[in-house]
Design a protein around this motif. Sequence first.
Motif: not given
Length: 217
Positions: A129-130, A158-159, A169-171, A197-198
């Motif tokens: 995750l970034i 947004r994911v 990878l999720v930004v 985010i959590a």
Amino acid sequence: MQSSYSTNECTRLHEELEKIAEEIRACRRCPLHASRTNAVPGEGNPCSRVVFIGEAPGSNEDQQGRPFVGAAGQLLTSLLTSNGIPRENVFITNVVKCRPPGNRDPHDEEIQACLPFLLRQLKLIRPSLIVTLGRHSTRTVLGYYGHSADSIMAVRGRVYRIEAEWGELVVFPTLHPAAALYNPRLRTILEDDFKHIATVLQGKGSKGQSTLDEFFR
Ligand code: URA
């Protein structure tokens, strides 16, 4: 998603990141080197799977050589901890590693000159995750992966699922904490994004029952 890193591997990662940090401290690739007090390579857990990317150091960061240590940094730290994410468990850095004079926006040439450092840091850390903080880091990171991000308000929250060199990878773009310091409306949006985010972290773990701990090796 469980950590597969041994203590030795974490130590090696730390050393590799420190080599990049030394290059950043000696860098003269753009004019910002001339006015900096300290370059700010980034800090945090080298074995984290979560990286937060801001814009550029401000005055406090320039003085201390550490990212997000001023007022915006205090807000970032409190948003992290109130969502069960200790600051020292993640890696925090910026797109541009030296302070633009007078806290002006970084120029495109400065971003491009500095980008190879960020990409090398990410390739070592291999995050799942970034979180990009603000429009500059969002535009730079999403742009690198072929997404346009003209307006931060249009893309925040947004994911973005991306196939990075090292895997999935999720930004997740959100607002810059500095923008939310004196604006209650933006603060509420930022707080909601950090809750999200959590949630994203909890949903990305192995067997659908991850805890946030799985992301902090
Ligand atoms: N703002 C940023 O974008 N980065 C920092 O490190 C501090 C303030």
